[in-house]
Design a protein around this motif. Structure first.
Motif, PDB file in Angstrom:
ATOM      1  N   HIS A 135      12.435  -6.464   5.020  1.00 53.17           N
ATOM      2  CA  HIS A 135      11.896  -5.142   5.360  1.00 53.17           C
ATOM      3  C   HIS A 135      12.793  -4.006   4.867  1.00 53.17           C
ATOM      4  CE1 HIS A 135      10.074  -1.846   7.583  1.00 53.17           C
ATOM      5  NE2 HIS A 135      11.284  -1.547   7.998  1.00 53.17           N
ATOM      6  N   PRO A 136      14.113  -4.042   5.113  1.00 55.26           N
ATOM      7  CA  PRO A 136      14.946  -2.950   4.602  1.00 55.26           C
ATOM      8  C   PRO A 136      14.885  -2.810   3.083  1.00 55.26           C
ATOM      9  CG  PRO A 136      16.125  -4.168   6.273  1.00 55.26           C
ATOM     10  CD  PRO A 136      14.871  -4.942   5.999  1.00 55.26           C
ATOM     11  N   LEU A 137      14.775  -3.924   2.355  1.00 60.18           N
ATOM     12  CA  LEU A 137      14.698  -3.809   0.904  1.00 60.18           C
ATOM     13  C   LEU A 137      13.368  -3.182   0.481  1.00 60.18           C
ATOM     14  CD1 LEU A 137      15.827  -4.155  -1.876  1.00 60.18           C
ATOM     15  CD2 LEU A 137      15.120  -6.570  -1.847  1.00 60.18           C
ATOM     16  N   LEU A 138      12.279  -3.535   1.140  1.00 56.96           N
ATOM     17  CA  LEU A 138      10.997  -2.906   0.824  1.00 56.96           C
ATOM     18  C   LEU A 138      11.039  -1.406   1.128  1.00 56.96           C
ATOM     19  CD1 LEU A 138       8.566  -5.641   2.188  1.00 56.96           C
ATOM     20  CD2 LEU A 138       9.164  -5.191  -0.196  1.00 56.96           C
ATOM     21  N   ALA A 139      11.693  -1.037   2.232  1.00 61.53           N
ATOM     22  CA  ALA A 139      11.860   0.380   2.548  1.00 61.53           C
ATOM     23  C   ALA A 139      12.694   1.082   1.485  1.00 61.53           C
ATOM     24  CB  ALA A 139      12.502   0.535   3.927  1.00 61.53           C
ATOM     25  N   TRP A 140      13.710   0.392   0.984  1.00 59.54           N
ATOM     26  CA  TRP A 140      14.549   0.961  -0.077  1.00 59.54           C
ATOM     27  C   TRP A 140      13.724   1.227  -1.334  1.00 59.54           C
ATOM     28  CZ3 TRP A 140      16.168   0.444  -5.023  1.00 59.54           C
ATOM     29  CH2 TRP A 140      17.355   1.093  -5.377  1.00 59.54           C
ATOM     30  N   ILE A 141      12.879   0.256  -1.699  1.00 60.97           N
ATOM     31  CA  ILE A 141      12.033   0.414  -2.886  1.00 60.97           C
ATOM     32  C   ILE A 141      11.117   1.631  -2.713  1.00 60.97           C
ATOM     33  CG2 ILE A 141      10.172  -0.633  -4.240  1.00 60.97           C
ATOM     34  CD1 ILE A 141      11.395  -3.393  -3.424  1.00 60.97           C
ATOM     35  N   HIS A 142      10.529   1.761  -1.525  1.00 60.47           N
ATOM     36  CA  HIS A 142       9.639   2.899  -1.263  1.00 60.47           C
ATOM     37  C   HIS A 142      10.386   4.218  -1.416  1.00 60.47           C
ATOM     38  CE1 HIS A 142       7.280   5.605   1.516  1.00 60.47           C
ATOM     39  NE2 HIS A 142       6.350   5.173   0.702  1.00 60.47           N
ATOM     40  N   PHE A 161       0.841  -1.206   0.000  1.00 59.07           N
ATOM     41  CA  PHE A 161       0.000   0.000   0.000  1.00 59.07           C
ATOM     42  C   PHE A 161       0.870   1.248   0.000  1.00 59.07           C
ATOM     43  CE2 PHE A 161      -3.228   2.729   2.444  1.00 59.07           C
ATOM     44  CZ  PHE A 161      -3.928   3.043   1.295  1.00 59.07           C
ATOM     45  N   HIS A 162       1.921   1.270   0.826  1.00 62.41           N
ATOM     46  CA  HIS A 162       2.848   2.404   0.826  1.00 62.41           C
ATOM     47  C   HIS A 162       3.537   2.537  -0.537  1.00 62.41           C
ATOM     48  CE1 HIS A 162       2.523   3.355   5.059  1.00 62.41           C
ATOM     49  NE2 HIS A 162       2.832   2.121   5.417  1.00 62.41           N
ATOM     50  N   ILE A 163       4.045   1.425  -1.029  1.00 60.92           N
ATOM     51  CA  ILE A 163       4.864   1.450  -2.246  1.00 60.92           C
ATOM     52  C   ILE A 163       4.033   1.850  -3.458  1.00 60.92           C
ATOM     53  CG2 ILE A 163       6.066  -0.085  -3.871  1.00 60.92           C
ATOM     54  CD1 ILE A 163       7.271  -1.467  -1.338  1.00 60.92           C
ATOM     55  N   GLN A 164       2.832   1.293  -3.600  1.00 58.24           N
ATOM     56  CA  GLN A 164       2.051   1.587  -4.798  1.00 58.24           C
ATOM     57  C   GLN A 164       1.500   3.004  -4.802  1.00 58.24           C
ATOM     58  OE1 GLN A 164       2.069  -0.491  -7.320  1.00 58.24           O
ATOM     59  NE2 GLN A 164       0.911   0.910  -8.614  1.00 58.24           N
TER      60      GLN A 164
END
Length: 387
Positions: free
Chosen positions: A312-319, A230-233
């Motif tokens: 989690h850190p990789l998802l934060a990086w993508i965001h 939801f954050h990323i999209q």
């Protein structure tokens, strides 16, 4: 959340770049055959391939040995799945395919389902449903997944999530190409969460297939990845606003809010593909703030995903990468200091130029300098339960 140094940001970027190049070396011939017209750009290929690391990080967190032959196979298979979805997306997202606001939702759904069905069938069976290059490629992806799987139960779960991803592709095209007045913000928000959530989840779940993964994901870990989606999209909707409008996807999360704030100006700007006006509206109505607010706080997501190591850190990086793409868009009227970040979810504090992982040679691309913790945490879960 701690902010990472330039050296650590470069380290994340380099790991992704090296992984993407390596996976594309293996997948290149089959991928080129599946996408003979080159609809997926080299930069998109590199970024999608590099995200095969989601599967690798999951595999390592759950007990898989780092740098092993199995880890390599996980990365290639996860990258192949990521790229397969992109090949189909490049067709179904186009205005020429779905027709934009002029088409009925029923006709768009029928057309999209019919187009996507052969690739899903090919992937699930490992046999090409048609002689189309994309189906031949999809079948090869399915065989990779089956060869990795140490358990039919785990394979079936991954295939079920992939099938949900294909259904989400249909729902996304139908919803985002609709007139904003025909869809509620709640409906748009729901499909927005699923678009990135299920896509990231299916890629990461590839890491649960081998025997040496001690367990699969818990239901809460899967939901946490959807919450990250939801954050990323929503941030992707900011970064790709101009492209989405050009493609006739006028009801993205950002677009739907713009229509709500100023309908008499939003739709004419969309019809004229007037990106300058759209970015002016984003700034004036602070729609970017609305896209950053809400959802599960990042710190809570870190806690819920602590058993999956570096996921989690990789998802934060993508965001942060997507947010930086928005902030560095030539028509963006905002700076990092202009935005209002929830205290627990501030993803990025600077836009220091770093070459993008999708193309290390691109001088105009930027990646976030401060969007993941100071260090990528080690894997913390080695649960022995096997599906």
């Amino acid at each position: 959340m701690q902010l990472m140094s330039n050296a650590n940001a470069n380290g994340v970027r380099e790991r992704l770049r090296a992984a993407g190049e390596s996976y594309l070396h293996d997948l290149g011939p089959g991928l080129s055959a599946a996408d003979p017209e080159g609809t997926v750009t080299p930069r998109s290929r590199m970024l999608c391939a590099s995200l095969g690391q989601l599967g690798v990080l999951a595999h390592e967190a759950l007990g898989g040995r780092r740098h092993s032959a199995t880890s390599r196979e996980v990365g290639v298979a996860a990258a192949a799945l990521s790229l397969l979805t992109k090949i189909d997306d490049e067709v179904i997202d186009q205005r020429a395919f779905h027709g934009g606001m002029t088409a009925s939702r029923r006709s768009v759904r029928d057309r999209t389902e019919a187009f996507l069905a052969p690739t899903l069938a090919s992937l699930g069976s490992g046999l090409a449903a048609t002689d189309e290059p994309r189906c031949v490629y999809a079948a090869s992806v399915g065989r990779r997944l089956a060869e990795l799987a140490g358990s039919r139960v785990r394979l079936d779960h991954v295939l079920a999530v992939i099938a949900e991803g294909w259904r989400t592709q249909v729902d996304a095209v139908v919803t985002l190409s609709s007139h904003p007045g025909e869809v509620s913000l709640a409906e748009v928000a729901g499909v927005t969460r699923r678009i990135s959530g299920v896509w990231l989840l299916m890629i990461a779940l590839v890491g649960t297939l081998p025997d040496d993964a001690g367990r699969t994901f818990t239901s809460d870990e899967e939901e946490a990845i959807h919450d990250w989606g939801f954050h990323i999209q929503r941030t992707d909707a900011l970064a790709d606003l101009q492209k989405d409008v050009d493609d006739g996807l006028t009801s993205s999360f950002a677009g739907r809010i713009l229509w709500e704030r100023e309908p008499s100006r939003y739709l004419p700007a969309c019809r004229a593909r007037d990106a300058r006006t759209l970015y002016d509206m984003l700034a004036r109505h602070r729609v970017d703030d609305a896209c950053l607010r809400g959802g599960e706080p990042h710190q809570n997501l870190a806690t819920r995903l602590r058993g999956l190591g570096e996921i989690h850190p990789l998802l934060a990086w993508i965001h942060g990468f997507l947010l930086d793409r928005y902030l560095t868009h030539p028509l963006c009227r905002r700076t990092p200091e202009d935005l209002t970040y929830p205290s627990a979810a501030r993803p990025c504090a600077t836009t220091t130029p770093i070459p993008c992982p999708s193309d290390a040679r691109a001088s105009d691309a930027r990646a976030p300098d401060a969007c993941v913790p100071e260090r990528l945490p080690p894997a913390t879960s080695r649960a022995a339960t096997r599906a």
